[in-house]
Write a protein that holds these residues in place. Sequence first.
Motif, mmCIF file in Angstrom:
data_model
loop_
_atom_site.group_PDB
_atom_site.id
_atom_site.type_symbol
_atom_site.label_atom_id
_atom_site.label_comp_id
_atom_site.label_asym_id
_atom_site.label_seq_id
_atom_site.Cartn_x
_atom_site.Cartn_y
_atom_site.Cartn_z
ATOM 1 N N GLN A 10 16.244 -6.567 5.196
ATOM 2 C CA GLN A 10 15.955 -5.483 6.128
ATOM 3 C C GLN A 10 15.535 -4.228 5.366
ATOM 4 N N LEU A 11 16.189 -3.920 4.253
ATOM 5 C CA LEU A 11 15.792 -2.777 3.433
ATOM 6 C C LEU A 11 14.391 -2.974 2.869
ATOM 7 N N SER A 12 14.082 -4.200 2.492
ATOM 8 C CA SER A 12 12.748 -4.505 1.981
ATOM 9 C C SER A 12 11.689 -4.294 3.064
ATOM 10 N N LYS A 13 11.998 -4.695 4.298
ATOM 11 C CA LYS A 13 11.052 -4.493 5.406
ATOM 12 C C LYS A 13 10.827 -3.012 5.660
ATOM 13 N N ILE A 14 11.898 -2.220 5.608
ATOM 14 C CA ILE A 14 11.763 -0.780 5.820
ATOM 15 C C ILE A 14 10.916 -0.169 4.717
ATOM 16 N N LYS A 15 11.180 -0.570 3.492
ATOM 17 C CA LYS A 15 10.407 -0.070 2.360
ATOM 18 C C LYS A 15 8.935 -0.472 2.496
ATOM 19 N N ASN A 16 8.680 -1.723 2.843
ATOM 20 C CA ASN A 16 7.304 -2.183 3.023
ATOM 21 C C ASN A 16 6.613 -1.487 4.188
ATOM 22 N N ARG A 17 7.362 -1.138 5.209
ATOM 23 C CA ARG A 17 6.788 -0.438 6.353
ATOM 24 C C ARG A 17 6.207 0.896 5.898
ATOM 25 N N ARG A 18 6.924 1.599 5.049
ATOM 26 C CA ARG A 18 6.423 2.877 4.539
ATOM 27 C C ARG A 18 5.172 2.673 3.688
ATOM 28 N N VAL A 19 5.156 1.625 2.898
ATOM 29 C CA VAL A 19 3.997 1.338 2.063
ATOM 30 C C VAL A 19 2.809 0.945 2.946
ATOM 31 N N HIS A 20 3.077 0.184 3.997
ATOM 32 C CA HIS A 20 2.000 -0.174 4.934
ATOM 33 C C HIS A 20 1.443 1.070 5.628
ATOM 34 N N PHE A 21 2.313 1.992 5.990
ATOM 35 C CA PHE A 21 1.844 3.238 6.610
ATOM 36 C C PHE A 21 0.978 4.031 5.630
ATOM 37 N N ALA A 22 1.377 4.057 4.372
ATOM 38 C CA ALA A 22 0.576 4.748 3.354
ATOM 39 C C ALA A 22 -0.784 4.067 3.197
ATOM 40 N N VAL A 105 -5.107 -5.014 0.390
ATOM 41 C CA VAL A 105 -3.878 -4.318 -0.030
ATOM 42 C C VAL A 105 -2.723 -4.687 0.895
ATOM 43 N N GLU A 106 -3.006 -4.828 2.182
ATOM 44 C CA GLU A 106 -1.966 -5.231 3.134
ATOM 45 C C GLU A 106 -1.363 -6.579 2.729
ATOM 46 N N LYS A 107 -2.221 -7.515 2.376
ATOM 47 C CA LYS A 107 -1.745 -8.837 1.940
ATOM 48 C C LYS A 107 -0.963 -8.729 0.633
ATOM 49 N N GLN A 108 -1.451 -7.912 -0.296
ATOM 50 C CA GLN A 108 -0.762 -7.745 -1.573
ATOM 51 C C GLN A 108 0.604 -7.089 -1.392
ATOM 52 N N ILE A 109 0.714 -6.168 -0.459
ATOM 53 C CA ILE A 109 2.011 -5.528 -0.196
ATOM 54 C C ILE A 109 3.000 -6.565 0.322
ATOM 55 N N ASP A 110 2.557 -7.403 1.263
ATOM 56 C CA ASP A 110 3.438 -8.436 1.814
ATOM 57 C C ASP A 110 3.871 -9.440 0.754
ATOM 58 N N GLU A 111 2.988 -9.731 -0.190
ATOM 59 C CA GLU A 111 3.311 -10.687 -1.248
ATOM 60 C C GLU A 111 3.965 -10.024 -2.455
ATOM 61 N N ASP A 112 4.111 -8.709 -2.405
ATOM 62 C CA ASP A 112 4.674 -7.930 -3.513
ATOM 63 C C ASP A 112 3.907 -8.171 -4.809
ATOM 64 N N SER A 113 2.565 -8.153 -4.700
ATOM 65 C CA SER A 113 1.714 -8.396 -5.865
ATOM 66 C C SER A 113 0.570 -7.392 -5.932
ATOM 67 N N TYR A 114 0.858 -6.137 -5.613
ATOM 68 C CA TYR A 114 -0.206 -5.129 -5.548
ATOM 69 C C TYR A 114 -0.813 -4.857 -6.921
ATOM 70 N N ARG A 115 -2.130 -4.881 -6.957
ATOM 71 C CA ARG A 115 -2.889 -4.510 -8.152
ATOM 72 C C ARG A 115 -4.020 -3.594 -7.701
ATOM 73 N N PRO A 116 -4.084 -2.396 -8.253
ATOM 74 C CA PRO A 116 -5.145 -1.472 -7.825
ATOM 75 C C PRO A 116 -6.530 -1.996 -8.214
ATOM 76 N N SER A 117 -7.492 -1.689 -7.371
ATOM 77 C CA SER A 117 -8.872 -2.081 -7.611
ATOM 78 C C SER A 117 -9.734 -0.833 -7.607
ATOM 79 N N ALA A 118 -10.538 -0.681 -8.618
ATOM 80 C CA ALA A 118 -11.355 0.519 -8.757
ATOM 81 C C ALA A 118 -12.789 0.305 -8.273
#
Length: 143
Positions: A10-22, A105-118
């Motif tokens: 549940q804490l992970s979902k809350i944390k991911n929710r904020r990242v999704h909003f960002a 990025v949405e998919k990467q956030i859900d998989e916890d594998s975010y990598r920035p793309s320039a």
Amino acid sequence: MMPEISDDKQLSKIKNRRVHFANERTFLAWIRTSIGIMAFGFVVEKFGLFVKQVSYFLGKSGHLPAGEAAPPLPPVPGYSGILGIFLVGLGALMALLAFIRYKKVEKQIDEDSYRPSAILDALLTISVLGVATFLVIYLIHSF
């Protein structure tokens, strides 16, 4: 043990929710930028058309002697139409790329594998530099 796993999830979902909003805020910022670029392209194209019409009606000298009819002048070729169309297309392309980036990025956030793309950042920077260079050259030649 089950309550701990549930609390962590549940804490992970809350944390991911904020990242999704960002992520969504970033997407909306890209959309606002693309709309601004498209609007600027529209204004550039329409202003070029306005200048052509004014020059056609007033003649090349800017005024007409009393009682004399001016011969119609052919429209002066300009780059404002090309630049306007290019900017509208660039804005539309940017909106499409922003959506693709948002979903990635949405998919990467859900998989916890975010990598920035320039790639999108580089395309925007190169495009803005190209348009700025074209505008500087255009303004220098219009003096």
